[in-house]
Design an enzyme around this catalytic site. Structure first.
Site, PDB file in Angstrom:
ATOM      1  N   SER A 112     -50.384 -28.795 -10.470  1.00  0.00           N
ATOM      2  CA  SER A 112     -50.678 -30.213 -10.685  1.00  0.00           C
ATOM      3  C   SER A 112     -51.980 -30.398 -11.480  1.00  0.00           C
ATOM      4  O   SER A 112     -52.840 -29.512 -11.513  1.00  0.00           O
ATOM      5  CB  SER A 112     -50.806 -30.920  -9.333  1.00  0.00           C
ATOM      6  OG  SER A 112     -51.900 -30.373  -8.630  1.00  0.00           O
TER       7      SER A 112
ATOM      8  N   PHE B 139     -44.839 -24.269  -6.806  1.00  0.00           N
ATOM      9  CA  PHE B 139     -43.618 -23.999  -6.030  1.00  0.00           C
ATOM     10  C   PHE B 139     -42.346 -24.143  -6.845  1.00  0.00           C
ATOM     11  O   PHE B 139     -41.299 -23.640  -6.455  1.00  0.00           O
ATOM     12  CB  PHE B 139     -43.555 -24.942  -4.811  1.00  0.00           C
ATOM     13  CG  PHE B 139     -43.059 -26.328  -5.159  1.00  0.00           C
ATOM     14  CD1 PHE B 139     -41.699 -26.592  -5.247  1.00  0.00           C
ATOM     15  CD2 PHE B 139     -43.946 -27.365  -5.430  1.00  0.00           C
ATOM     16  CE1 PHE B 139     -41.236 -27.865  -5.592  1.00  0.00           C
ATOM     17  CE2 PHE B 139     -43.495 -28.624  -5.768  1.00  0.00           C
ATOM     18  CZ  PHE B 139     -42.134 -28.875  -5.851  1.00  0.00           C
TER      19      PHE B 139
ATOM     20  N   LYS C 222     -51.525 -15.155  -6.953  1.00  0.00           N
ATOM     21  CA  LYS C 222     -51.517 -16.012  -5.757  1.00  0.00           C
ATOM     22  C   LYS C 222     -50.334 -16.965  -5.916  1.00  0.00           C
ATOM     23  O   LYS C 222     -50.434 -17.997  -6.557  1.00  0.00           O
ATOM     24  CB  LYS C 222     -52.837 -16.783  -5.666  1.00  0.00           C
ATOM     25  CG  LYS C 222     -53.258 -17.184  -4.279  1.00  0.00           C
ATOM     26  CD  LYS C 222     -52.342 -18.142  -3.578  1.00  0.00           C
ATOM     27  CE  LYS C 222     -52.363 -19.553  -4.059  1.00  0.00           C
ATOM     28  NZ  LYS C 222     -51.276 -20.367  -3.461  1.00  0.00           N
TER      29      LYS C 222
ATOM     30  N   CYS D   1     -41.404 -29.306 -14.341  1.00  0.00           N
ATOM     31  CA  CYS D   1     -42.483 -29.902 -15.129  1.00  0.00           C
ATOM     32  C   CYS D   1     -41.920 -30.442 -16.434  1.00  0.00           C
ATOM     33  O   CYS D   1     -42.546 -31.247 -17.102  1.00  0.00           O
ATOM     34  CB  CYS D   1     -43.571 -28.880 -15.408  1.00  0.00           C
ATOM     35  SG  CYS D   1     -42.974 -27.514 -16.387  1.00  0.00           S
TER      36      CYS D   1
ATOM     37  N   GLU E 100     -46.806 -39.031 -11.361  1.00  0.00           N
ATOM     38  CA  GLU E 100     -45.726 -38.052 -11.497  1.00  0.00           C
ATOM     39  C   GLU E 100     -44.966 -38.053 -10.165  1.00  0.00           C
ATOM     40  O   GLU E 100     -45.529 -37.697  -9.128  1.00  0.00           O
ATOM     41  CB  GLU E 100     -46.322 -36.659 -11.768  1.00  0.00           C
ATOM     42  CG  GLU E 100     -45.263 -35.596 -11.981  1.00  0.00           C
ATOM     43  CD  GLU E 100     -45.854 -34.209 -12.225  1.00  0.00           C
ATOM     44  OE1 GLU E 100     -46.989 -33.945 -11.787  1.00  0.00           O
ATOM     45  OE2 GLU E 100     -45.150 -33.390 -12.854  1.00  0.00           O
TER      46      GLU E 100
ATOM     47  N   GLU F 251     -47.669 -21.035  -1.681  1.00  0.00           N
ATOM     48  CA  GLU F 251     -47.462 -20.738  -0.255  1.00  0.00           C
ATOM     49  C   GLU F 251     -46.184 -21.396   0.259  1.00  0.00           C
ATOM     50  O   GLU F 251     -45.740 -21.112   1.366  1.00  0.00           O
ATOM     51  CB  GLU F 251     -48.688 -21.168   0.562  1.00  0.00           C
ATOM     52  CG  GLU F 251     -48.930 -22.666   0.654  1.00  0.00           C
ATOM     53  CD  GLU F 251     -49.659 -23.250  -0.564  1.00  0.00           C
ATOM     54  OE1 GLU F 251     -49.508 -22.717  -1.690  1.00  0.00           O
ATOM     55  OE2 GLU F 251     -50.371 -24.256  -0.379  1.00  0.00           O
TER      56      GLU F 251
HETATM   57  P1  NAD Z   1     -50.092 -27.712  -6.843  1.00  0.00           P
HETATM   58  O1  NAD Z   1     -51.133 -28.047  -7.843  1.00  0.00           O
HETATM   59  O2  NAD Z   1     -50.075 -28.458  -5.560  1.00  0.00           O
HETATM   60  O3  NAD Z   1     -50.194 -26.155  -6.446  1.00  0.00           O
HETATM   61  C1  NAD Z   1     -50.347 -25.166  -7.445  1.00  0.00           C
HETATM   62  C2  NAD Z   1     -51.139 -24.004  -6.862  1.00  0.00           C
HETATM   63  O4  NAD Z   1     -52.437 -24.465  -6.487  1.00  0.00           O
HETATM   64  C3  NAD Z   1     -50.501 -23.420  -5.607  1.00  0.00           C
HETATM   65  O5  NAD Z   1     -50.572 -22.013  -5.674  1.00  0.00           O
HETATM   66  C4  NAD Z   1     -51.344 -23.986  -4.470  1.00  0.00           C
HETATM   67  O6  NAD Z   1     -51.462 -23.087  -3.390  1.00  0.00           O
HETATM   68  C5  NAD Z   1     -52.703 -24.190  -5.112  1.00  0.00           C
HETATM   69  N1  NAD Z   1     -53.414 -25.332  -4.531  1.00  0.00           N
HETATM   70  C6  NAD Z   1     -52.872 -26.438  -3.956  1.00  0.00           C
HETATM   71  N2  NAD Z   1     -53.848 -27.293  -3.570  1.00  0.00           N
HETATM   72  C7  NAD Z   1     -55.022 -26.714  -3.894  1.00  0.00           C
HETATM   73  C8  NAD Z   1     -56.386 -27.125  -3.767  1.00  0.00           C
HETATM   74  N3  NAD Z   1     -56.728 -28.273  -3.198  1.00  0.00           N
HETATM   75  N4  NAD Z   1     -57.324 -26.283  -4.250  1.00  0.00           N
HETATM   76  C9  NAD Z   1     -57.025 -25.102  -4.837  1.00  0.00           C
HETATM   77  N5  NAD Z   1     -55.732 -24.680  -4.965  1.00  0.00           N
HETATM   78  C10 NAD Z   1     -54.743 -25.476  -4.509  1.00  0.00           C
HETATM   79  O7  NAD Z   1     -48.687 -27.826  -7.602  1.00  0.00           O
HETATM   80  P2  NAD Z   1     -47.225 -27.728  -6.988  1.00  0.00           P
HETATM   81  O8  NAD Z   1     -46.959 -28.946  -6.169  1.00  0.00           O
HETATM   82  O9  NAD Z   1     -47.007 -26.398  -6.393  1.00  0.00           O
HETATM   83  O10 NAD Z   1     -46.350 -27.784  -8.340  1.00  0.00           O
HETATM   84  C11 NAD Z   1     -45.960 -28.989  -8.940  1.00  0.00           C
HETATM   85  C12 NAD Z   1     -46.894 -29.381 -10.062  1.00  0.00           C
HETATM   86  O11 NAD Z   1     -46.968 -28.340 -11.018  1.00  0.00           O
HETATM   87  C13 NAD Z   1     -46.410 -30.595 -10.825  1.00  0.00           C
HETATM   88  O12 NAD Z   1     -47.514 -31.404 -11.123  1.00  0.00           O
HETATM   89  C14 NAD Z   1     -45.809 -30.010 -12.086  1.00  0.00           C
HETATM   90  O13 NAD Z   1     -45.777 -30.880 -13.202  1.00  0.00           O
HETATM   91  C15 NAD Z   1     -46.738 -28.870 -12.330  1.00  0.00           C
HETATM   92  N6  NAD Z   1     -46.137 -27.854 -13.179  1.00  0.00           N
HETATM   93  C16 NAD Z   1     -46.584 -27.762 -14.466  1.00  0.00           C
HETATM   94  C17 NAD Z   1     -46.026 -26.830 -15.320  1.00  0.00           C
HETATM   95  C18 NAD Z   1     -46.496 -26.700 -16.749  1.00  0.00           C
HETATM   96  O14 NAD Z   1     -46.178 -25.703 -17.370  1.00  0.00           O
HETATM   97  N7  NAD Z   1     -47.243 -27.643 -17.272  1.00  0.00           N
HETATM   98  C19 NAD Z   1     -45.014 -25.989 -14.868  1.00  0.00           C
HETATM   99  C20 NAD Z   1     -44.588 -26.108 -13.539  1.00  0.00           C
HETATM  100  C21 NAD Z   1     -45.168 -27.048 -12.701  1.00  0.00           C
END
Ligand code: NAD
Length: 510
Positions: free
Chosen positions: A240, A163, A187, A295, A395, A190
């Protein structure tokens, strides 16, 4: 009898629905499960997003598979020109894109333009695909024999995005994959899919043919379907560590290439010889900008030696930041993405206090006139933070800075290398020797030297160490061309009419 989509439309007559993009068409989902896309500053419901059905995911992948048959043969110049047009359209629509992004994500308009611009840079890079997707040739490796490589597209690739950068991160993925000759199923998060959809519409307007870019929405089930689908050849994930690790394992098991960029706990090391004013300004911007939901946010500052006396100045600078909705001029810190995210951050602050850290600046419950319903958390600073405390080990992903101290640079390096995450780090110093030692000994992907944790420009690739990354190759830049292509190595020999035929016992000796 009404179908689920009609029932949904009847229940929410004034709220637009987010469409799926399948085979070049924006289509209404027949999903049973929907979720609100909410403005985090006001709680206004901006749209409803579907959780795509298995049939819709199948249709998106099948469309990508069909389109691949012609797209893979499209000349490289024709592919490149689409991205030239696309970058122009993104520039022309920058203000509108930023307004959508701020409404659904919360960051300030200036920051939203930054989010789009960092993605736009990747689109510009994709327009240069002709120079990037070149193989190698070694002439006359044996008598009359040449060996060369072809970098050929894989087929349908997929991207799963978080997000916090709803423009930049989708643009890390599909432009380079498609420019390489692949087709794509995206994808988006959401939580804020609207700006991503507008970018997808502009991609169609730029000339991306039907089926080459498809978008499906949803959560866990849709992600799992992507991981399992036999016709998807590669998966790019950003999000994440928990979800990324699952995606890496599940998609790898299904035989796909996978790259996962994941969570962070970015430390900045402050040496006492650093320029104090510049360092404090950099730290405050990198910690509290985008409400700490980057991030690459600095979430731990390690004050080395006498830099421990800088806490009061750091706190007084952080106090000057203006907390308000992202659309309001002069805002420094907008809301966090959701009520749940706010509750989580507040819970971690409570635990920080309970576990013995000193709360130097308390940002809980800021008053934001006109936006009383917003998910605001003000800049918060803890000192005396140590490993083992929840605010250090987790985090936080909110506007919270943890201050730790170290007697020496060696001690600071040991602390950072012992943390499971290795996404980004920075050092502030006027000593070239100290900076070089840091760069050599630190086990972290992105390193800033007097720069508060840069996202690399697309001439390079984003990277990460340890729990922050799975997979060998990073997104965008040179590495992603390798990720999105199959290398074929061809060894060829041509005979003229007078040459002798090769017998079964003759090998091409190298
Ligand atoms: P998230 O992991 O909750 O969601 C990421 C994606 O995974 C979304 O599209 C979501 O719909 C999907 N998802 C969520 N739960 C799921 C599950 N149980 N099973 C399968 N898919 C699932 O991450 P977020 O909260 O949207 O974003 C924040 C995180 O992203 C932080 O940890 C941040 O550090 C990380 N991030 C990392 C980078 C990088 O380049 N390393 C860049 C941006 C964000």
């Amino acid at each position: 009898m009404t179908n689920p989509a009609q029932a949904h439309a009847a229940a929410f007559p004034f709220v637009p629905t987010v469409k799926l993009l399948i085979n070049g068409e924006l289509v209404e989902s027949s999903a049973r499960e929907w979720r609100d896309v909410v403005n985090p500053a006001t709680q206004e419901v901006l749209a409803r997003v579907p959780f795509a059905t298995p049939e819709e995911i199948q249709a998106a992948v099948a469309s990508g598979k069909r389109a691949f048959q012609t797209w893979r043969k499209t000349p490289i110049g024709a592919r490149a020109r689409i991205f030239l047009k696309y970058q122009q359209l993104i520039r022309e629509n920058m203000k509108q894109l930023a307004a959508i992004l701020t409404a659904e994500q919360g960051k300030t308009l200036a920051d939203a333009e930054g989010d789009i611009f960092r993605g736009l840079e990747v689109v510009e890079h994709a327009a240069n695909i002709g120079g990037l997707q070149m193989g190698e040739l070694a002439n006359n490796v044996a008598n009359g024999v040449d060996t060369y490589t072809l970098l050929q597209p894989l087929g349908v690739c997929a991207g799963i995005t978080p997000f916090n950068f709803p423009a930049m991160i989708p643009l890390w993925m599909f432009p380079m994959a498609i420019a390489c000759g692949n087709t794509f199923v995206l994808k988006p998060s959401e939580q804020d899919p609207l700006v991503t959809m507008r970018l997808a519409e502009l991609a169609l307007e730029a000339g991306i043919p039907p089926g080459v870019l498809n978008v499906v929405h949803g959560g866990e089930d849709v992600v799992n379907a992507i991981c399992d689908h036999p016709d998807i050849k590669a998966v790019s994930f950003v999000g994440s560590t928990r979800v990324g690790t699952h995606v890496y394992q599940r998609a790898s098991l299904a035989g796909k290439r996978v790259q996962c960029m994941m969570g962070a706990k970015n430390h900045a090391v402050i040496l006492p010889d650093a320029n104090k004013e510049q360092t404090i300004n950099s730290l405050v911007g990198a910690t509290f900008g985008a409400a700490g939901q980057r991030c690459m946010a600095v979430s731990v500052a390690v004050l080395v030696g006498d830099a421990r006396h800088w806490i009061a100045d750091l706190v007084s600078t952080a106090k000057t930041l203006k907390i308000n909705a992202g659309v309001e001029p002069g805002t420094d810190v907008g809301p966090v993405i959701s009520c749940a995210a706010r509750e989580r951050v507040l819970g971690l602050i409570e635990r920080g206090v309970a576990e013995g850290a000193t709360l130097e600046l308390d940002g809980r419950r800021p008053h934001v006139p006109g936006y009383e319903q917003g998910n605001f958390v003000g800049p918060t600073i803890f000192s005396g933070v140590k490993p083992g405390m929840s605010i250090y080990d987790q985090e936080i992903f909110g506007p919270v800075l943890c201050l730790a101290s170290a007697a020496t640079l060696d001690e600071a390096i040991d602390l950072i290398n012992a943390n499971p995450n290795g996404n980004g780090t920075a050092i502030f110093t006027q000593s070239g020797a100290a900076a070089r030692k840091f760069q050599e000994e630190i086990d972290v992907g992105q390193i800033g030297i007097n720069v508060p944790i840069p996202v690399p420009v697309p001439l390079f690739s984003f990277t990460g160490s340890r729990a922050s990354k799975l997979g060998d190759l990073g997104p965008y830049g040179k590495q992603v061309v390798t990720f999105y292509t199959q290398t074929k190595t061809v060894t060829q020999r041509w005979f003229d009419d007078n040459s002798l035929s090769v017998g079964v016992n003759t090998t091409i000796a190298l």
